[in-house]
Design a protein around this motif. Structure first.
Motif, mmCIF file in Angstrom:
data_model
loop_
_atom_site.group_PDB
_atom_site.id
_atom_site.type_symbol
_atom_site.label_atom_id
_atom_site.label_comp_id
_atom_site.label_asym_id
_atom_site.label_seq_id
_atom_site.Cartn_x
_atom_site.Cartn_y
_atom_site.Cartn_z
ATOM 1 N N GLU A 169 0.831 -1.208 0.000
ATOM 2 C CA GLU A 169 0.000 0.000 0.000
ATOM 3 C C GLU A 169 0.860 1.251 0.000
ATOM 4 O O GLU A 169 1.834 1.337 0.757
ATOM 5 C CB GLU A 169 -0.894 -0.038 1.253
ATOM 6 C CG GLU A 169 -1.843 1.136 1.411
ATOM 7 C CD GLU A 169 -2.750 0.920 2.630
ATOM 8 O OE1 GLU A 169 -3.208 -0.223 2.839
ATOM 9 O OE2 GLU A 169 -2.973 1.893 3.367
ATOM 10 N N TYR A 170 0.507 2.206 -0.834
ATOM 11 C CA TYR A 170 1.126 3.541 -0.817
ATOM 12 C C TYR A 170 0.290 4.403 0.114
ATOM 13 O O TYR A 170 -0.880 4.659 -0.145
ATOM 14 C CB TYR A 170 1.144 4.119 -2.226
ATOM 15 C CG TYR A 170 1.793 5.471 -2.336
ATOM 16 C CD1 TYR A 170 3.180 5.585 -2.411
ATOM 17 C CD2 TYR A 170 1.037 6.639 -2.387
ATOM 18 C CE1 TYR A 170 3.790 6.823 -2.525
ATOM 19 C CE2 TYR A 170 1.631 7.881 -2.511
ATOM 20 C CZ TYR A 170 3.007 7.964 -2.573
ATOM 21 O OH TYR A 170 3.611 9.204 -2.693
ATOM 22 N N ALA A 194 -15.579 8.908 6.482
ATOM 23 C CA ALA A 194 -15.531 10.367 6.558
ATOM 24 C C ALA A 194 -14.632 10.829 7.696
ATOM 25 O O ALA A 194 -14.743 10.346 8.820
ATOM 26 C CB ALA A 194 -16.947 10.921 6.741
ATOM 27 N N GLY A 195 -13.744 11.756 7.365
ATOM 28 C CA GLY A 195 -12.872 12.335 8.370
ATOM 29 C C GLY A 195 -11.755 11.422 8.842
ATOM 30 O O GLY A 195 -10.959 11.816 9.709
ATOM 31 N N GLU A 196 -11.661 10.227 8.285
ATOM 32 C CA GLU A 196 -10.642 9.291 8.769
ATOM 33 C C GLU A 196 -9.747 8.753 7.653
ATOM 34 O O GLU A 196 -8.537 8.967 7.668
ATOM 35 C CB GLU A 196 -11.310 8.113 9.486
ATOM 36 C CG GLU A 196 -12.063 8.524 10.749
ATOM 37 C CD GLU A 196 -12.666 7.335 11.471
ATOM 38 O OE1 GLU A 196 -12.213 6.194 11.246
ATOM 39 O OE2 GLU A 196 -13.622 7.537 12.245
ATOM 40 N N ARG A 197 -10.352 8.128 6.623
ATOM 41 C CA ARG A 197 -9.482 7.394 5.698
ATOM 42 C C ARG A 197 -10.229 7.065 4.404
ATOM 43 O O ARG A 197 -11.444 6.809 4.405
ATOM 44 C CB ARG A 197 -9.061 6.097 6.405
ATOM 45 C CG ARG A 197 -8.190 5.135 5.647
ATOM 46 C CD ARG A 197 -7.807 3.998 6.609
ATOM 47 N NE ARG A 197 -7.323 2.810 5.924
ATOM 48 C CZ ARG A 197 -6.068 2.623 5.532
ATOM 49 N NH1 ARG A 197 -5.174 3.559 5.757
ATOM 50 N NH2 ARG A 197 -5.709 1.507 4.930
ATOM 51 N N TYR A 220 -3.735 2.325 -2.647
ATOM 52 C CA TYR A 220 -3.296 3.714 -2.469
ATOM 53 C C TYR A 220 -4.266 4.302 -1.455
ATOM 54 O O TYR A 220 -5.472 4.329 -1.698
ATOM 55 C CB TYR A 220 -3.397 4.454 -3.801
ATOM 56 C CG TYR A 220 -2.835 5.855 -3.843
ATOM 57 C CD1 TYR A 220 -3.243 6.836 -2.950
ATOM 58 C CD2 TYR A 220 -1.905 6.210 -4.813
ATOM 59 C CE1 TYR A 220 -2.730 8.114 -3.007
ATOM 60 C CE2 TYR A 220 -1.385 7.495 -4.886
ATOM 61 C CZ TYR A 220 -1.802 8.438 -3.983
ATOM 62 O OH TYR A 220 -1.299 9.712 -4.046
ATOM 63 N N SER A 221 -3.747 4.751 -0.296
ATOM 64 C CA SER A 221 -4.661 5.209 0.758
ATOM 65 C C SER A 221 -4.362 6.641 1.172
ATOM 66 O O SER A 221 -3.242 7.150 1.016
ATOM 67 C CB SER A 221 -4.564 4.293 1.979
ATOM 68 O OG SER A 221 -3.291 4.417 2.586
#
Length: 583
Positions: free
Chosen positions: A40-41, A222-225, A252-253
């Motif tokens: 994961e990027y 929402a607001g996290e990831r 990709y996160s």
């Protein structure tokens, strides 16, 4: 005509899948010779996302822009700035005095849902972008001097672009991302702009989101990831030089953090893979962590000047407040505000000495379009005081604020996006300097999406006084913004009335020079037009440019596949994520 007839004949004879796009081996300093895959990027952003909809998104960091990575007809080669065919099978056939481009697209490309990508997707995407009821930030890219660029389907795999004028930016203009006709086109045909705008909101199930590019949305909190997964269909027509499918990565996160300081903390803790150092303090903290063995990362300081801008714009459309409207429309006021901007202090305090003072819209990295002949209204409080006095602000009240003859205080509200610590610092420096001459600046950081809504509002009474913000993206062929400089365009932020008309002769001149330069193919001649445009911009001071940072590169050493150092700069950045892998 012969070239067009030859093209159609060739297509009729072709039934096999087209060759894939092959990434040049020279684009990476560390090839993935073992074909390592997965991982994961991990990136971060300081503002939550506004939408998943590519037609209503205007932010440079967005879910649509991430999904669009790699999905364009042409792409620029970082070795020499030339354009290469990407979704196009080959370079276009050009006719009609450089105004007609016939492009064959690669056969066999598919969206993430398995539907084939065809000429219909480009035609529909252009049609939706150019419906002003949609409000797309790309709207202005499809017009030259108010005349439309037409996109026509010749057959399933052939597009024809007709430009009203010659354009040096033609390859960049044609390289917009095609979004699925079977989703957006279907909605548009049934319900018009309203139906398109209703699609792909933040409440849409990610399983319904479809991508033509390297990544497709997998999950969002929402607001996290937000997490995007690799689009396997993309790897069918994108290969490395050894013939392996790209991207190598599985995901990709984005981690959504409250501000840039939190982003830096996450990077130092090894929770994200990259960070954009703002100043010497950031660099020092990263170096200390590396030297102390607490962070395994590469740090390359001072790679290049920035390909972005930081600026203040004043709203000329304030019919509900005639005092401020008259104030903001007066060029003497704007020149005075430029004299108030202590850019040297901004570079030292906000950027830790690693940056440059800026006076123009052209990003500092594009040095061949910056000319000393354009005026600079440098930090000079005495000059600011003199200009304000010419406007009638000669007296101060008991609180020390300048007032006019009726006793009205010279004040305005200035906003920037909360969480961008650098811009918050720039705003405070500006307000402090303004106070020294008696100008009251009510500085308030607010939510980014709210700020963008205010900035892009149209009408005679738009909802802000002044905004401190920045711009990124754009091309290096003609580095003035097609949606910034001409009157009536989406980010013509200072004057955006309902009818889109210029208010001053200087604006008219800037619009004229923009299109004149874009229509000039000869580089030397285009630079001469650019010099005139830069001079007109600087004299007008519609936007007050402040400082430009320095582009520094740092990334976690678990990543490979970065560009060679010679290809890194703020325009091309440090890597192509298609060639990035976890070691």
């Amino acid at each position: 005509m012969k070239k067009a007839l030859f093209l159609v004949a060739a297509l009729a004879a072709s039934t096999s899948l087209a060759a894939p796009f092959v990434y040049p081996a020279a684009w990476t300093a560390e090839p993935n010779t073992a074909n390592k895959r997965g991982g994961e990027y991990r990136n971060a952003t300081i503002s939550d996302f506004k939408t998943f909809n590519p037609f209503t998104s205007a932010e440079s960091t967005s879910i649509p822009n991430t999904m669009a990575l790699g999905a364009s007809l042409f792409t620029q080669d970082p070795r020499n700035d030339s354009y290469l065919p990407k979704m196009a099978e080959s370079m276009p056939v050009i006719s009609n005095n450089n105004k007609r481009f016939v492009v064959k697209i690669r056969q066999g490309m598919k969206f993430s849902d398995g539907q084939e990508i065809t000429a219909d997707d480009w035609v529909t995407t252009a049609k939706i972008h150019t419906d002003d009821k949609v409000g797309s930030n790309s709207y202005d890219s499809f017009f030259l001097s108010d005349k439309p660029i037409t996109v026509k389907k010749i057959d399933k795999y052939t597009l024809q672009f007709d430009f009203p004028n010659v354009s040096a930016s033609a390859y960049g203009i044609m390289s917009y991302t095609p979004w699925p006709d079977h989703i957006f086109g279907d909605a548009y045909r049934k319900g018009g702009a309203a139906a398109v705008k209703a699609l792909w909101s933040l409440s849409t199930n990610p399983s319904q989101i479809v991508s033509p590019g390297a990544w497709v949305l997998e999950s969002y909190q929402a607001g996290e990831r937000a997490v995007l997964r690799a689009n396997p269909r993309y790897g069918e027509w994108n290969k490395d030089s050894a013939g392996n499918a790209v991207p190598y990565l599985a995901r990709y996160s984005y981690r959504i953090v409250k501000d840039i300081n939190a982003q830096l903390a996450a990077y130092l803790a090894g929770q994200i893979d990259t960070f954009g150092p703002r100043n010497a303090d950031d660099l020092a903290q990263i170096k200390k962590a590396i030297d102390g063995g607490n962070l395994k990362a590469t740090l390359i300081p001072n790679v290049s000047p920035a390909a972005s801008s930081q600026w203040i714009t004043f709203n000329w459309n304030k019919a509900g407040d005639p005092f401020k409207q008259k104030l903001f429309r007066d060029v003497r006021f704007r020149q005075a505000m430029s004299h108030i901007a202590n850019r040297q202090a901004m570079v030292q305090l906000a950027l830790g000495g690693l940056g440059v003072e800026t006076y123009y819209s052209v990003y500092p990295v594009f040095k061949n379009y910056i000319f000393d002949s354009a005026p600079k209204y440098k930090y000079d409080l005495a000059a600011a005081t003199k200009l304000l006095a010419q406007m009638g602000f000669t007296k101060k009240n008991a609180q020390g604020w300048l007032v006019d003859k009726s006793g009205k205080v010279l004040e305005f509200n200035l906003s920037t996006n909360a969480g961008n610590n650098t811009r918050e610092q720039l705003g405070r420096i500006f307000a402090d300097e303004a106070k020294k001459v008696g100008v009251k600046v009510n500085f308030t950081p607010i939510d980014f999406n709210t700020l963008v809504g205010q900035l892009t509002a149209k009408g005679d009474n738009r909802p802000f006084d002044a905004i401190l913000l920045g711009l990124a993206n754009g091309g290096n062929t003609w580095p003035f913004g097609v949606n910034v400089v001409p009157c009536g365009t989406n980010l013509h932020s200072w004057n955006n009335p309902t009818d889109g008309k210029c208010l001053t002769s200087k604006e008219q001149l800037m619009s004229k020079l923009y299109y004149q330069g874009d229509a000039t193919l000869d580089l030397a001649a285009r630079r001469k037009v650019g010099e005139q445009l830069l001079k007109a911009e600087a004299e007008n001071q519609a936007v007050i440019y402040l400082v430009g940072g320095t582009y520094h590169v740092t990334f976690n050493e678990r990543l490979g596949g970065e560009y060679p150092r010679s290809l890194m700069d703020s325009y091309y950045l440090s890597r192509d994520t298609d060639l990035t892998f976890v070691k």
